[in-house]
Structures are given as structure tokens and as C-alpha cells.
Scaffold this active site. Structure first.
Site, PDB file in Angstrom:
ATOM      1  N   ASP A 210       1.017  -1.347   0.019  1.00  0.00           N
ATOM      2  CA  ASP A 210       0.076  -0.137  -0.027  1.00  0.00           C
ATOM      3  C   ASP A 210       0.862   1.251  -0.027  1.00  0.00           C
ATOM      4  O   ASP A 210       1.695   1.271   0.922  1.00  0.00           O
ATOM      5  CB  ASP A 210      -0.900   0.026   1.291  1.00  0.00           C
ATOM      6  CG  ASP A 210      -2.043   1.252   1.092  1.00  0.00           C
ATOM      7  OD1 ASP A 210      -3.161   0.905   1.127  1.00  0.00           O
ATOM      8  OD2 ASP A 210      -1.525   2.548   1.538  1.00  0.00           O
ATOM      9  N   ILE A 211       0.457   2.183  -0.913  1.00  0.00           N
ATOM     10  CA  ILE A 211       1.378   3.366  -0.982  1.00  0.00           C
ATOM     11  C   ILE A 211       1.102   4.120   0.362  1.00  0.00           C
ATOM     12  O   ILE A 211      -0.094   4.319   0.523  1.00  0.00           O
ATOM     13  CB  ILE A 211       1.326   4.089  -2.291  1.00  0.00           C
ATOM     14  CG1 ILE A 211       1.396   3.328  -3.724  1.00  0.00           C
ATOM     15  CG2 ILE A 211       1.996   5.552  -2.214  1.00  0.00           C
ATOM     16  CD1 ILE A 211       0.919   3.727  -4.854  1.00  0.00           C
ATOM     17  N   GLU A 254      -4.676   2.129  -4.362  1.00  0.00           N
ATOM     18  CA  GLU A 254      -3.140   2.236  -4.580  1.00  0.00           C
ATOM     19  C   GLU A 254      -2.752   1.099  -3.733  1.00  0.00           C
ATOM     20  O   GLU A 254      -1.679   1.375  -3.045  1.00  0.00           O
ATOM     21  CB  GLU A 254      -2.929   3.455  -3.702  1.00  0.00           C
ATOM     22  CG  GLU A 254      -3.823   4.195  -2.858  1.00  0.00           C
ATOM     23  CD  GLU A 254      -3.808   3.565  -1.342  1.00  0.00           C
ATOM     24  OE1 GLU A 254      -4.725   2.760  -1.283  1.00  0.00           O
ATOM     25  OE2 GLU A 254      -2.945   3.881  -0.485  1.00  0.00           O
TER      26      GLU A 254
HETATM   27  P1  GH3 Z   1      -2.202   5.502   4.157  1.00  0.00           P
HETATM   28  O1  GH3 Z   1      -0.796   5.852   4.311  1.00  0.00           O
HETATM   29  O2  GH3 Z   1      -2.820   5.061   5.466  1.00  0.00           O
HETATM   30  O3  GH3 Z   1      -2.396   4.288   3.068  1.00  0.00           O
HETATM   31  O4  GH3 Z   1      -2.774   6.653   3.507  1.00  0.00           O
HETATM   32  P2  GH3 Z   1      -3.374   6.874   1.875  1.00  0.00           P
HETATM   33  O5  GH3 Z   1      -3.463   8.290   1.938  1.00  0.00           O
HETATM   34  O6  GH3 Z   1      -2.451   6.138   1.120  1.00  0.00           O
HETATM   35  O7  GH3 Z   1      -4.695   5.811   2.194  1.00  0.00           O
HETATM   36  P3  GH3 Z   1      -6.226   6.366   2.026  1.00  0.00           P
HETATM   37  O8  GH3 Z   1      -6.918   5.198   1.939  1.00  0.00           O
HETATM   38  O9  GH3 Z   1      -6.422   7.566   2.766  1.00  0.00           O
HETATM   39  O10 GH3 Z   1      -6.317   7.241   0.433  1.00  0.00           O
HETATM   40  C1  GH3 Z   1      -5.898   6.342  -0.669  1.00  0.00           C
HETATM   41  C2  GH3 Z   1      -5.873   7.483  -1.798  1.00  0.00           C
HETATM   42  O11 GH3 Z   1      -5.537   6.690  -2.870  1.00  0.00           O
HETATM   43  C3  GH3 Z   1      -7.014   8.185  -2.048  1.00  0.00           C
HETATM   44  C4  GH3 Z   1      -7.543   7.867  -3.439  1.00  0.00           C
HETATM   45  O12 GH3 Z   1      -7.890   9.099  -4.174  1.00  0.00           O
HETATM   46  C5  GH3 Z   1      -6.000   7.331  -4.099  1.00  0.00           C
HETATM   47  N1  GH3 Z   1      -6.367   6.649  -5.338  1.00  0.00           N
HETATM   48  C6  GH3 Z   1      -6.908   5.454  -5.364  1.00  0.00           C
HETATM   49  N2  GH3 Z   1      -6.711   5.134  -6.869  1.00  0.00           N
HETATM   50  C7  GH3 Z   1      -6.390   6.148  -7.263  1.00  0.00           C
HETATM   51  C8  GH3 Z   1      -5.994   6.281  -8.767  1.00  0.00           C
HETATM   52  O13 GH3 Z   1      -6.353   5.295  -9.667  1.00  0.00           O
HETATM   53  N3  GH3 Z   1      -5.254   7.303  -9.097  1.00  0.00           N
HETATM   54  C9  GH3 Z   1      -4.790   8.136  -8.223  1.00  0.00           C
HETATM   55  N4  GH3 Z   1      -4.238   9.173  -8.488  1.00  0.00           N
HETATM   56  N5  GH3 Z   1      -5.127   8.177  -6.951  1.00  0.00           N
HETATM   57  C10 GH3 Z   1      -5.709   6.972  -6.465  1.00  0.00           C
HETATM   58 MG    MG Z   2      -2.076   4.087   1.304  1.00  0.00          MG
HETATM   59 MG    MG Z   3      -4.984   1.878   0.962  1.00  0.00          MG
END
Ligand code: GH3
Ligand code: MG
Ligand code: MG
Ligand code: MG
Length: 336
Positions: A210-211, A254
Site C-alpha cells: 500500500d502506498i 493504491e
Molecule cells: P495510508 O498511508 O494510510 O495508506 O494513507 P493513504 O492516503 O495512502 O490512504 P487512503 O486510503 O486515505 O487514500 C488512498 C488514496 O489513493 C485516495 C485515492 O484518491 C487514491 N487513489 C486510489 N486510486 C487512485 C488512482 O487510480 N489514481 C490516483 N491518482 N489516486 C488514487
Molecule cells: Mg495508502
Molecule cells: Mg489503501
């Protein structure tokens, strides 16, 4: 040579001027050639003539006719040899060859068929009979050509269908943004590998990736820039795997998942270390991250030996638990 008693073998009427067939006559006797040519041309055929086997081979190879009327007794190369050579050449082997010979013995006729002739007519011949036989063999030849063309066309369509299917399969299995497998394909593969390793009693490892602080990244750099990061991470994960049986999929937004068949915990840890290093080398700036000033990932690892008593999704849950721990303990690390 005799002609059939005045019987008119020409089509007459509408077909008279159209080409009925492209015939090559091979005979060392000029008068034979002239007689046959006239008769065939009167019947609407296009006729070419040569006086030796050598010339015949040259002409046929350069511009193949639809049918060959071939004399046997000729100096240098006889008709049998001409036939043999034409039949062994892929460009000319399909052309029907009718022998026209003064040799009457059965053994000669058999020889003619054995070297590849479709028919054998003895001299003196009746023109009507020659035309009938010629017409029959032309029909068969043209029908075979049509069949061959149909087979080629069908093969082409099959090939196109195969490519289309492969493309569809790719669309169905591959994540459009990152180019790694999607979750649907991952689920299929997990159950396949699970049951295979159940039988082999071999370990199966999983790494959940996880990013870190990715929401913050999007907020800071924009969603499009975020997409570029997802692509870079996916390709880094892919390039960190060593075996062709290892594979990576995009599990969700992500999050990525890596499946490592026949890999024990120690092997998975080595891969995690390798991935961490490569992500660090990517050095993608992330000023809003709480874990570092560049993009980092957290990983959860789990390894087990699949068995029929447990559900494959246990592996996902356990890796997810380990990932949760990595997040809780500060991110930019892996736990197992
Ligand atoms: P954590 O370190 O706890 O994982 O925090 P986080 O911010 O990475 O996790 P969170 O679940 O709060 O947010 C995940 C983010 O990933 C929010 C969402 O907009 C982004 N995301 C998901 N899919 C995509 C995508 O296809 N493209 C982009 N640019 N962002 C994405
Ligand atoms: Mg994340
Ligand atoms: Mg996540
Ligand atoms: Mg002769």
C-alpha cells in the site's frame, strides 16, 4: 491423328470469346502442336506451345498455365521427367498434366500416372475426347483452387479471431492504468495456485503493498501526477520479481498484491527488502508524507502451506493484518 466425325466441341454462342482455360502444349512435333492448338483455340482455349521439355520447365516456372498437355517421347528431357520435376516444385505441383503419347502399353500409362499425371491419352487421339478430358480436369483443378483459397481465408479469419480473443482476454485480465494484472485475474490465479500447492504441499507467500499517504500526494501534486506514481510503483514491483511464476496485481486504488508460489517466508522477506530499496531509488518527491520526503510503501507479508482445511482468502486476511501493523508502526516498512 483423327478428329471426331465433324462433332462440334466448341461452346458456340456467348462463351466463344471468353477464355476457357490457359493450356500449355508440350510436343517435339510441330505438326502435332499446330493441329492441337488449332483445335483447342477453336474451342475457346488460350494456348501456348513449346517444343521441348527444357522449354516447358522454363515457361511453366515463369508463368504457370492451368493445364499441360505433355508428350512423352522428346529428346533430352522426356515427358515423364518433365512431369516429375513439375510435381516436385511447390509452385507448379498443382497443375494438372495430361500425357498425350503414341506409347500404347499399359506399363507406360501406369508410369505416367505414377509420376503424377492426371490422365493419359494415346495418339492418334479424337479431339472431342481430348477436350472432354481436359474440361473435366480443369473443373477439378479450379474447384481445388477454390477450396484452397477458402481454407486460406478461413485460416486468416481464425487467426484474426485468435488475436481478438487474446486482446479481449488482456482487457479482461489487465489493469488499464498500470498494466499489471487486475483483481479479477488475481482471484483466479490465487485459487489455481492454492490448489496446486495443496497437492504439492509447498509454501505460498503473499505481499500486500500500500502506498503511504497517497491521498496527501494527490492533494499536493494532483490526481494525474498520482496516476504516474501508480504506474511507476507497479513497474517497480514487477521488475523486483525473479521467477516467472511470481506475479503482481493491482488489488485496489493504491494497493497492490504480490503472489509468490513455492516461496517461503525468508524468500518473501528478501523480495520485500529488494522492493523497498528500489522504491527508495525511485526517489519520487512527496513533501506531504508523514513517513519520508519521498514516496514510500508499506508491506504486509504472510506465508503458509495451502491445505484443503483453510480458505485461500485466509492468506489475504493475514497479509492485510501484517500490512495494518506496518502502517501502525510508522509506514515505510514491512511486517509479517
Ligand atoms: P495510508 O498511508 O494510510 O495508506 O494513507 P493513504 O492516503 O495512502 O490512504 P487512503 O486510503 O486515505 O487514500 C488512498 C488514496 O489513493 C485516495 C485515492 O484518491 C487514491 N487513489 C486510489 N486510486 C487512485 C488512482 O487510480 N489514481 C490516483 N491518482 N489516486 C488514487
Ligand atoms: Mg495508502
Ligand atoms: Mg489503501
Ligand atoms: Mg514426341
Amino acid at each position: 491423328m483423327t478428329t471426331d466425325s465433324g462433332a462440334n466441341t466448341s461452346d458456340g454462342g456467348d462463351n466463344q470469346n471468353s477464355k476457357r482455360g490457359d493450356i500449355l502444349i508440350v510436343d517435339d512435333q510441330i505438326e502435332n502442336i499446330q493441329f492441337l492448338s488449332t483445335m483447342l483455340m477453336d474451342n475457346g482455349y488460350e494456348v501456348r506451345q513449346v517444343l521441348s521439355g527444357k522449354q516447358a520447365l522454363k515457361v511453366v516456372d515463369y508463368d504457370p498455365p492451368e493445364l499441360i498437355l505433355l508428350d512423352i517421347m522428346m529428346p533430352e528431357i522426356d515427358g515423364y521427367e518433365v512431369c516429375r520435376q513439375l510435381k516436385s516444385n511447390s509452385r507448379t505441383c498443382q497443375i494438372p498434366i495430361i500425357f498425350l503419347s503414341a506409347k500404347q502399353q499399359l506399363s507406360e500409362k501406369i508410369k505416367g500416372f505414377k509420376v503424377g499425371g492426371v490422365d493419359y491419352i494415346t495418339k492418334p487421339f479424337v479431339v472431342a475426347e481430348v477436350v472432354c478430358r481436359l474440361e473435366t480436369h480443369l473443373k477439378i483443378y479450379r474447384y481445388q483452387n477454390l477450396l484452397n483459397q477458402e481454407i486460406v481465408a478461413r485460416k486468416k479469419v481464425e487467426q484474426q479471431l485468435l488475436i481478438a480473443n487474446q486482446k479481449l482476454e488482456q482487457i479482461a485480465n489487465i489493469d488499464g492504468l498500470t498494466g499489471v494484472y487486475n483483481r479479477r485475474y488475481f482471484n483466479d490465479l490465487l485459487s489455481k495456485e492454492w490448489y496446486r500447492l495443496c497437492r504439492e504441499k509447498q509454501p505460498l507467500s503473499m505481499i500486500m503493498v500500500d502506498i503511504d499517504c497517497f491521498k496527501e500526494y494527490n492533494d499536493t501534486y494532483g490526481h494525474l501526477q498520482g496516476d504516474e506514481v501508480l504506474k511507476a510503483i507497479a513497474s517497480t514491483l514487477k521488475s523486483s520479481l525473479q521467477r516467472s511464476s511470481d506475479f503482481v496485481a493491482r488489488y485496489g486504488g493504491e494497493e497492490f498484491v504480490i503472489l509468490l508460489p513455492n516461496t517461503d517466508l525468508q524468500g518473501s522477506i528478501t523480495i520485500c527488502e529488494n522492493i523497498s530499496l528500489k522504491i527508495m531509488e525511485l526517489a519520487i518527491p512527496h513533501r506531504g508524507s508523514s513517513a519520508s520526503n519521498s514516496i514510500t510503501i508499506s508491506m504486509g507479508v504472510h506465508c503458509l502451506i495451502p491445505s484443503a482445511k483453510i480458505n485461500p482468502y485466509t492468506l489475504i486476511d493475514k497479509s492485510d493484518d501484517a500490512l495494518y501493523l506496518a502502517k501502525k508502526e510508522g509506514r515505510n516498512c514491512f511486517r509479517y
